[in-house]
Design an enzyme around this catalytic site. Structure first.
Site, PDB file in Angstrom:
ATOM      1  N   SER A  43       0.851  -1.185   0.000  1.00 38.56           N
ATOM      2  CA  SER A  43       0.000   0.000   0.000  1.00 38.56           C
ATOM      3  C   SER A  43       0.884   1.231   0.000  1.00 38.56           C
ATOM      4  CB  SER A  43      -0.901   0.020   1.234  1.00 38.56           C
ATOM      5  OG  SER A  43      -1.569   1.257   1.315  1.00 38.56           O
ATOM      6  N   ARG A  44       0.425   2.272  -0.685  1.00 41.44           N
ATOM      7  CA  ARG A  44       1.191   3.522  -0.684  1.00 41.44           C
ATOM      8  C   ARG A  44       0.974   4.291   0.612  1.00 41.44           C
ATOM      9  NH1 ARG A  44      -1.733   5.670  -5.866  1.00 41.44           N
ATOM     10  NH2 ARG A  44      -3.342   5.162  -4.347  1.00 41.44           N
ATOM     11  N   LYS A  97     -13.262  -7.908  -8.076  1.00 38.43           N
ATOM     12  CA  LYS A  97     -14.045  -7.528  -9.236  1.00 38.43           C
ATOM     13  C   LYS A  97     -13.963  -6.016  -9.420  1.00 38.43           C
ATOM     14  CE  LYS A  97     -17.163  -5.275  -8.222  1.00 38.43           C
ATOM     15  NZ  LYS A  97     -17.516  -3.998  -7.480  1.00 38.43           N
ATOM     16  N   ASP A 175     -19.691   0.029 -10.916  1.00 37.48           N
ATOM     17  CA  ASP A 175     -18.885  -0.646  -9.880  1.00 37.48           C
ATOM     18  C   ASP A 175     -19.791  -1.521  -9.012  1.00 37.48           C
ATOM     19  OD1 ASP A 175     -16.197  -0.797  -8.235  1.00 37.48           O
ATOM     20  OD2 ASP A 175     -17.817  -0.399  -6.818  1.00 37.48           O
TER      21      ASP A 175
HETATM   22  P1  NAP Z   1     -10.520   1.981  -1.967  1.00 35.86           P
HETATM   23  O1  NAP Z   1     -11.085   2.058  -0.589  1.00 35.86           O
HETATM   24  O2  NAP Z   1     -10.325   3.250  -2.713  1.00 35.86           O
HETATM   25  O3  NAP Z   1      -9.180   1.171  -1.854  1.00 35.86           O
HETATM   26  C1  NAP Z   1      -8.372   0.895  -2.976  1.00 35.86           C
HETATM   27  C2  NAP Z   1      -6.931   0.838  -2.525  1.00 35.86           C
HETATM   28  O4  NAP Z   1      -6.117   0.555  -3.662  1.00 35.86           O
HETATM   29  C3  NAP Z   1      -6.490   2.144  -1.943  1.00 35.86           C
HETATM   30  O5  NAP Z   1      -6.496   2.066  -0.533  1.00 35.86           O
HETATM   31  C4  NAP Z   1      -5.110   2.340  -2.489  1.00 35.86           C
HETATM   32  O6  NAP Z   1      -4.217   2.039  -1.453  1.00 35.86           O
HETATM   33  C5  NAP Z   1      -4.914   1.322  -3.590  1.00 35.86           C
HETATM   34  N1  NAP Z   1      -4.664   1.976  -4.869  1.00 35.86           N
HETATM   35  C6  NAP Z   1      -3.676   1.665  -5.737  1.00 35.86           C
HETATM   36  N2  NAP Z   1      -3.744   2.427  -6.812  1.00 35.86           N
HETATM   37  C7  NAP Z   1      -4.762   3.274  -6.634  1.00 35.86           C
HETATM   38  C8  NAP Z   1      -5.310   4.320  -7.406  1.00 35.86           C
HETATM   39  N3  NAP Z   1      -4.808   4.667  -8.597  1.00 35.86           N
HETATM   40  N4  NAP Z   1      -6.376   4.991  -6.919  1.00 35.86           N
HETATM   41  C9  NAP Z   1      -6.905   4.668  -5.716  1.00 35.86           C
HETATM   42  N5  NAP Z   1      -6.423   3.681  -4.949  1.00 35.86           N
HETATM   43  C10 NAP Z   1      -5.359   2.986  -5.402  1.00 35.86           C
HETATM   44  O7  NAP Z   1     -11.432   1.056  -2.897  1.00 35.86           O
HETATM   45  P2  NAP Z   1     -12.237  -0.252  -2.478  1.00 35.86           P
HETATM   46  O8  NAP Z   1     -13.636   0.113  -2.132  1.00 35.86           O
HETATM   47  O9  NAP Z   1     -11.479  -1.029  -1.505  1.00 35.86           O
HETATM   48  O10 NAP Z   1     -12.325  -0.971  -3.901  1.00 35.86           O
HETATM   49  C11 NAP Z   1     -11.218  -1.644  -4.460  1.00 35.86           C
HETATM   50  C12 NAP Z   1     -11.741  -2.710  -5.397  1.00 35.86           C
HETATM   51  O11 NAP Z   1     -12.560  -3.592  -4.640  1.00 35.86           O
HETATM   52  C13 NAP Z   1     -12.619  -2.165  -6.526  1.00 35.86           C
HETATM   53  O12 NAP Z   1     -12.376  -2.865  -7.714  1.00 35.86           O
HETATM   54  C14 NAP Z   1     -14.037  -2.436  -6.045  1.00 35.86           C
HETATM   55  O13 NAP Z   1     -14.933  -2.655  -7.116  1.00 35.86           O
HETATM   56  C15 NAP Z   1     -13.835  -3.710  -5.252  1.00 35.86           C
HETATM   57  N6  NAP Z   1     -14.869  -3.906  -4.227  1.00 35.86           N
HETATM   58  C16 NAP Z   1     -15.217  -2.905  -3.372  1.00 35.86           C
HETATM   59  C17 NAP Z   1     -16.247  -3.099  -2.448  1.00 35.86           C
HETATM   60  C18 NAP Z   1     -16.678  -2.044  -1.469  1.00 35.86           C
HETATM   61  O14 NAP Z   1     -17.693  -2.244  -0.771  1.00 35.86           O
HETATM   62  N7  NAP Z   1     -15.997  -0.924  -1.326  1.00 35.86           N
HETATM   63  C19 NAP Z   1     -16.905  -4.319  -2.420  1.00 35.86           C
HETATM   64  C20 NAP Z   1     -16.481  -5.340  -3.252  1.00 35.86           C
HETATM   65  C21 NAP Z   1     -15.469  -5.112  -4.161  1.00 35.86           C
HETATM   66  P3  NAP Z   1      -2.942   2.939  -1.235  1.00 35.86           P
HETATM   67  O15 NAP Z   1      -3.259   4.349  -1.627  1.00 35.86           O
HETATM   68  O16 NAP Z   1      -2.642   2.802   0.189  1.00 35.86           O
HETATM   69  O17 NAP Z   1      -1.892   2.332  -2.116  1.00 35.86           O
END
Ligand code: NAP
Length: 313
Positions: A43-44, A97, A175
């Site tokens: 993670s960044r 996904k 999404d």
């Molecule tokens: P999130 O909270 O924004 O987390 C994504 C993580 O990926 C960030 O913490 C970031 O960590 C890292 N990252 C690396 N490159 C990135 C970029 N260019 N922009 C933003 N973040 C980046 O998102 P999330 O909700 O966990 O979703 C991630 C994936 O899981 C998506 O494909 C989503 O469809 C899937 N998903 C989400 C949920 C939900 O309820 N949220 C449910 C099922 C599936 P660092 O900045 O620390 O590197």
């Protein structure tokens, strides 16, 4: 050198991308499954306690030769290069996904995994929802007449501050909407096509906040209404009308209602995904189904655009 996991030892795993879904679901599911040993996180910004932490995949792969697999939880844009770097390092790969930002990226990752002889698992967590398998079984010998999907949730509540979701390649309302399509294409495994779509994109953003799809599943009409601005009660419903009654999956597939007879079970979506990944790794197989992603891609191809007012968190 990568040491092959054996049936005696847990799969040594690194998690890539420590955001909402990694913390809400992946880390607890991995911790609860003795067949996995989380040894590192990438993670960044975030740190996972009790494991080695790395800023990016290159730093992870340069430092570790004791990993078996990675689980990728970053947003879809950028995921292909992460997956291919892991495969090049001899690791098996599980992906959140949607599996990548485009169909051609998924094909490239899949070809890479085939050449390298690694397991690739493109997950669809909603297919593990409690009512999905029973719905598929009930529908298997019935004549389906209509499918209606209504997937309405509040982006501010479920995705606070996730600007990437409204950028190009972020999928916008698809999404969550792709989860509905993953269930629909699982319970009704016919030939799905998108005939028309309307995508509503807020001024200054790149991906839609709402969308309506007109589809066919074989010769059965199907519609989907996806809305990211739903306040009050949230709705994740799929209704399937048949010549022998009505089936409704509610709450993202966790509640199954067949003509008023309701069954519900505790959520075990991510436990199911990790159990499946472990089985795929042990048996040296992959599972990559792009059907839901293809429908989203087609909606972007044929969809007409409307502009919504500026969106602010
Ligand atoms: P999130 O909270 O924004 O987390 C994504 C993580 O990926 C960030 O913490 C970031 O960590 C890292 N990252 C690396 N490159 C990135 C970029 N260019 N922009 C933003 N973040 C980046 O998102 P999330 O909700 O966990 O979703 C991630 C994936 O899981 C998506 O494909 C989503 O469809 C899937 N998903 C989400 C949920 C939900 O309820 N949220 C449910 C099922 C599936 P660092 O900045 O620390 O590197």
């Amino acid at each position: 050198m990568v040491i092959e996991a054996t049936s005696q030892q847990p799969i040594r795993l690194a998690i890539i991308g420590v955001g909402k879904i990694a913390r809400d679901q992946h880390l607890p599911a991995i911790a609860a499954d003795p067949r996995f040993n989380l040894v590192a996180a990438v993670s960044r910004n975030a740190v996972v306690d009790g494991v080695a932490n790395y800023h990016d995949i290159a730093a992870l792969l340069a430092d570790r030769n004791d990993l078996d697999a990675v689980s990728i939880c970053t947003p879809p844009v950028g995921r292909a290069s992460i997956a291919m770097a892991a495969i090049d390092a001899g690791l098996d790969v599980m992906m959140e996904k949607p599996p990548a930002a485009t169909l051609s990226e998924v094909a490239r990752i899949e070809a890479h995994a085939v050449v390298a002889g690694r397991t690739l698992f493109a997950t669809w967590h909603s297919r593990e929802a409690a009512g999905v398998a029973a719905a598929r079984a009930w529908l298997a010998d019935r004549k389906v007449e209509r499918v209606t999907i209504e997937w309405r949730e509040d982006i501010r509540r479920w995705h606070p501050g996730q600007d990437w979701i409204l950028e190009a390649g972020g999928f916008g309302v698809f999404d969550p909407g792709i989860n509905a399509l993953s269930i629909a294409t699982k319970i009704l495994p016919g030939a799905w096509t998108v005939e028309r779509a309307v995508l509503r994109v807020p001024e200054g953003r790149m991906s839609p906040l709402s969308a309506d799809l007109t589809m066919m599943c074989g010769d059965v009409p199907a519609t989907a209404a996806f809305d990211f601005l739903q306040e009050g009660p949230q709705q994740w419903d799929i209704v399937v009308e048949t010549d022998d009654g009505r089936l409704t999956l509610r709450m993202g597939g966790s509640i199954l209602d067949i003509d008023g007879t309701v069954t519900e079970a505790p959520d075990a979506e991510y436990a199911g995904l990790y159990a499946r990944f472990e089985d795929l790794v042990r048996t040296r197989r992959s599972d990559v189904d792009v059907t839901p992603l293809r429908l989203v891609a087609d909606a972007f191809l044929v969809g007409s655009r409307e502009t919504l007012p500026t969106f602010a968190w």
